[in-house]
Design a protein around this motif. Structure first.
Motif, PDB file in Angstrom:
ATOM      1  N   PRO A   1       0.820  -1.142  -0.087  1.00 27.09           N
ATOM      2  CA  PRO A   1      -0.159   0.154   0.079  1.00 27.09           C
ATOM      3  C   PRO A   1       0.858   1.091  -0.059  1.00 27.09           C
ATOM      4  CG  PRO A   1      -1.027  -1.566   1.653  1.00 27.09           C
ATOM      5  CD  PRO A   1       0.352  -2.285   0.994  1.00 27.09           C
ATOM      6  N   GLU A   2       1.945   1.399   0.773  1.00 25.63           N
ATOM      7  CA  GLU A   2       2.697   2.593   0.811  1.00 25.63           C
ATOM      8  C   GLU A   2       3.417   2.834  -0.395  1.00 25.63           C
ATOM      9  OE1 GLU A   2       2.754  -0.017   3.007  1.00 25.63           O
ATOM     10  OE2 GLU A   2       1.695   0.772   4.720  1.00 25.63           O
ATOM     11  N   ALA A   3       3.746   1.929  -1.093  1.00 24.66           N
ATOM     12  CA  ALA A   3       4.416   1.896  -2.292  1.00 24.66           C
ATOM     13  C   ALA A   3       3.826   2.446  -3.366  1.00 24.66           C
ATOM     14  CB  ALA A   3       5.363   0.600  -2.662  1.00 24.66           C
ATOM     15  N   MET A   4       2.571   1.961  -3.504  1.00 26.18           N
ATOM     16  CA  MET A   4       1.426   2.139  -4.580  1.00 26.18           C
ATOM     17  C   MET A   4       1.207   3.571  -4.115  1.00 26.18           C
ATOM     18  SD  MET A   4      -0.850  -1.273  -4.769  1.00 26.18           S
ATOM     19  CE  MET A   4      -1.630  -0.344  -6.297  1.00 26.18           C
ATOM     20  N   ALA A   5       0.945   3.987  -2.922  1.00 28.23           N
ATOM     21  CA  ALA A   5       0.496   5.688  -2.517  1.00 28.23           C
ATOM     22  C   ALA A   5       1.569   6.443  -2.974  1.00 28.23           C
ATOM     23  CB  ALA A   5       0.200   5.507  -1.255  1.00 28.23           C
ATOM     24  N   ALA A   6       2.850   6.127  -2.780  1.00 26.08           N
ATOM     25  CA  ALA A   6       3.932   7.060  -2.889  1.00 26.08           C
ATOM     26  C   ALA A   6       4.064   7.212  -4.657  1.00 26.08           C
ATOM     27  CB  ALA A   6       5.464   6.323  -2.429  1.00 26.08           C
ATOM     28  N   GLU A   7       3.761   6.077  -5.394  1.00 23.02           N
ATOM     29  CA  GLU A   7       3.995   6.367  -6.822  1.00 23.02           C
ATOM     30  C   GLU A   7       2.712   7.041  -7.442  1.00 23.02           C
ATOM     31  OE1 GLU A   7       3.709   3.255 -10.854  1.00 23.02           O
ATOM     32  OE2 GLU A   7       4.119   2.512  -8.897  1.00 23.02           O
ATOM     33  N   ALA A   8       1.515   6.926  -6.730  1.00 22.13           N
ATOM     34  CA  ALA A   8       0.317   7.571  -7.190  1.00 22.13           C
ATOM     35  C   ALA A   8       0.577   9.033  -7.238  1.00 22.13           C
ATOM     36  CB  ALA A   8      -0.579   7.259  -6.474  1.00 22.13           C
ATOM     37  N   ARG A   9       1.169   9.513  -5.788  1.00 20.71           N
ATOM     38  CA  ARG A   9       1.423  10.895  -5.552  1.00 20.71           C
ATOM     39  C   ARG A   9       2.451  11.354  -6.362  1.00 20.71           C
ATOM     40  NH1 ARG A   9       3.542  10.250  -0.836  1.00 20.71           N
ATOM     41  NH2 ARG A   9       1.698  10.040   0.132  1.00 20.71           N
ATOM     42  N   GLU A  10       3.445  10.668  -6.943  1.00 22.24           N
ATOM     43  CA  GLU A  10       4.398  11.312  -7.522  1.00 22.24           C
ATOM     44  C   GLU A  10       3.830  11.475  -9.037  1.00 22.24           C
ATOM     45  OE1 GLU A  10       8.782   9.738  -9.512  1.00 22.24           O
ATOM     46  OE2 GLU A  10       7.478   8.252  -7.949  1.00 22.24           O
ATOM     47  N   GLN A  11       3.439  10.612  -9.478  1.00 26.50           N
ATOM     48  CA  GLN A  11       2.451  10.496 -10.916  1.00 26.50           C
ATOM     49  C   GLN A  11       1.642  11.635 -11.053  1.00 26.50           C
ATOM     50  OE1 GLN A  11       3.921   9.040 -13.391  1.00 26.50           O
ATOM     51  NE2 GLN A  11       5.417   7.994 -12.064  1.00 26.50           N
TER      52      GLN A  11
ATOM     53  N   ASN B   1      -9.941  14.550  -4.982  1.00 25.12           N
ATOM     54  CA  ASN B   1     -10.387  14.621  -6.123  1.00 25.12           C
ATOM     55  C   ASN B   1      -9.907  13.924  -7.121  1.00 25.12           C
ATOM     56  OD1 ASN B   1     -12.346  16.823  -4.820  1.00 25.12           O
ATOM     57  ND2 ASN B   1     -10.583  18.246  -4.777  1.00 25.12           N
ATOM     58  N   VAL B   2      -8.930  13.210  -7.079  1.00 21.17           N
ATOM     59  CA  VAL B   2      -8.241  12.672  -8.147  1.00 21.17           C
ATOM     60  C   VAL B   2      -9.137  11.448  -8.500  1.00 21.17           C
ATOM     61  CG1 VAL B   2      -6.230  11.147  -8.967  1.00 21.17           C
ATOM     62  CG2 VAL B   2      -5.824  13.475  -7.568  1.00 21.17           C
ATOM     63  N   PRO B   3      -9.501  11.221  -9.653  1.00 23.89           N
ATOM     64  CA  PRO B   3     -10.216   9.927  -9.892  1.00 23.89           C
ATOM     65  C   PRO B   3      -9.574   8.572  -9.741  1.00 23.89           C
ATOM     66  CG  PRO B   3     -10.591  11.471 -11.721  1.00 23.89           C
ATOM     67  CD  PRO B   3      -9.396  12.035 -11.019  1.00 23.89           C
TER      68      PRO B   3
ATOM     69  N   GLU C   1      -7.393   2.713   0.206  1.00 27.00           N
ATOM     70  CA  GLU C   1      -7.100   3.688   1.176  1.00 27.00           C
ATOM     71  C   GLU C   1      -5.807   4.364   1.278  1.00 27.00           C
ATOM     72  OE1 GLU C   1      -7.844   3.906   5.964  1.00 27.00           O
ATOM     73  OE2 GLU C   1      -7.556   2.013   5.111  1.00 27.00           O
ATOM     74  N   ALA C   2      -4.848   3.466   1.124  1.00 26.83           N
ATOM     75  CA  ALA C   2      -3.571   4.510   1.108  1.00 26.83           C
ATOM     76  C   ALA C   2      -3.406   5.448   0.070  1.00 26.83           C
ATOM     77  CB  ALA C   2      -2.305   3.490   1.056  1.00 26.83           C
ATOM     78  N   VAL C   3      -3.807   4.981  -1.336  1.00 23.02           N
ATOM     79  CA  VAL C   3      -3.624   5.534  -2.596  1.00 23.02           C
ATOM     80  C   VAL C   3      -4.669   6.925  -2.489  1.00 23.02           C
ATOM     81  CG1 VAL C   3      -4.064   5.880  -5.027  1.00 23.02           C
ATOM     82  CG2 VAL C   3      -2.891   3.881  -3.983  1.00 23.02           C
ATOM     83  N   ARG C   4      -5.912   6.811  -1.861  1.00 23.43           N
ATOM     84  CA  ARG C   4      -6.769   7.912  -1.626  1.00 23.43           C
ATOM     85  C   ARG C   4      -6.068   8.915  -0.844  1.00 23.43           C
ATOM     86  NH1 ARG C   4      -9.448  10.268  -4.819  1.00 23.43           N
ATOM     87  NH2 ARG C   4     -10.993   8.670  -5.151  1.00 23.43           N
TER      88      ARG C   4
END
Length: 376
Positions: free
Chosen positions: A142-152, A185-187, A176-179
């Motif tokens: 979860p943390e890795a996916m969240a960090a990648e999502a935020r970066e992108q 507001n990000v789809p 939950e982590a990505v949200r």
């Protein structure tokens, strides 16, 4: 115009990082590139990315089918006659859509070049000017996916698609982590790749995901479980997309009759190429089912082919053809204007194939209509 020679190149496209979905981990992407030459010297390129888990094809089986069955039948055929081309292929062998897609794409490319027209003008003309490109997150912690999502998102992407399907509890933690990382507001689109198996687990997951306001959920149950899709659709408030469940016209007809999903993800590798993909788009449009053109993580060649279908189709509202962005090295030059994709007006697919890169990534070559050989 007649097809004179078909060359096959077995390649492995290097990924920047492994791509992980619910049913497989890809460290590189095996692909078959088709180079089709006509008697008048025009050249068209096609591509097959086979997936044993989706279409039942492999790299080796795709090469064998094109080399020994489909390729020889198309020598001497007119690539402009697409209805006949597909009839010849369908009469020769059932299914094998990725193999047929490679030849279909090459035919469209060579016809467009012959006529001086982009492929979308062969399909009814351009409708869309641009599509936003969604960043796809493969399965991770979860943390890795969240960090990648935020970066992108910080780099300009406007939406993310999450690969999930490990188990309900850990998948909920991923979403939950990505949200939390991207804000309210990000789809966020969630692609389960059949990983929740059935309607019961899917409904359990969707109840737990309600606070995170996802955009849509894709193929949560097994591909053939249309009844499960109907049950899920009737009990959730989030739009439901079908993917692996629709390969060709038989499944599309079943989808439209049962109204088993709000959206359908059409992929050229599942249905046999550009020509049948347009037929599926029309069938979906008749039933008011919104379309997406998706990817099996292909190079610039097949990705461009998918974009031409999307750009020429009003009912197509989203695209997910990000293979070229995931590769450390690509054979073509499809250009993205991130966070958008805009097609050029160059003839054919509008993609130049780098023969030097193609040669470097090739593990085997075969020629139909000439001397058959293998290159180590």
């Amino acid at each position: 115009m007649r097809i004179e020679k078909i060359e096959l190149f077995a390649i492995r496209l290097p990924l920047k990082v492994p791509f992980i979905v619910s049913y497989h981990r890809y460290d590189d992407m095996p692909s078959v590139i088709v180079k089709l030459t006509t008697e008048c010297g025009h050249v068209g390129y096609g591509e097959a990315v086979a997936d044993e888990h989706v279409t039942g094809e492999s790299l080796d089986s795709t090469i064998s089918v094109i080399r020994h069955v489909l390729g020889p039948l198309l020598i001497g055929e007119n690539p402009m006659q697409m209805e006949r081309i597909h009839d010849v292929m369908d009469r020769a062998i059932r299914d094998v859509p990725a193999a047929k897609a490679a030849l279909d794409i090459a035919c469209h490319d060579v016809v467009g070049k012959k006529l001086g027209l982009p492929v979308y003008d062969l399909l009814g003309g351009r409708y869309h000017d641009a599509f936003p490109v969604t960043h796809v997150l493969s399965i991770g912690e979860p943390e890795a996916m969240a960090a990648e999502a935020r970066e992108q998102i910080e780099q300009g992407y406007t939406a993310v698609k999450m690969k999930v399907g490990v188990d309900v509890a850990s998948d909920v933690r991923r979403v939950e982590a990505v949200r939390r990382a991207v804000g309210p507001n990000v789809p966020i689109r969630v692609d389960v790749n059949q990983g929740w198996v059935n309607a019961a687990k899917t409904l359990q997951a969707m109840q737990q995901l309600e606070p995170f306001h996802i955009d849509w959920v894709e193929q949560p149950v097994k591909a053939d479980d249309f009844e499960g899709m109907v049950e899920v659709k009737g009990k959730i408030s989030v739009p439901l997309m079908i993917d692996e469940g629709v390969r060709g016209m038989t499944e599309m007809r079943r989808l439209t009759m049962m109204q088993a999903a709000h959206k359908v993800n059409i992929k050229l590798m599942k249905c046999g190429g550009i020509y049948p993909a347009k037929k599926l788009v029309h069938m979906a449009e008749m039933s008011g089912i919104e379309c997406q053109i998706g990817s099996m993580v292909e190079s610039s060649v097949a990705s461009s082919a998918g974009f031409h279908v999307a750009f020429s189709s009003k009912i197509v509202q989203s695209v997910e053809l990000t293979g070229p962005l995931r590769f450390a090295e690509d054979i073509g030059n499809l250009m993205y204007d991130l966070p958008f994709i805009r097609l050029s007006d160059e003839p054919g697919l509008g993609v130049d194939v780098d023969e030097a890169v193609l040669s470097r990534l090739t593990t085997a070559t075969y020629v139909i209509g000439g001397v058959d050989h293998v290159a180590q």
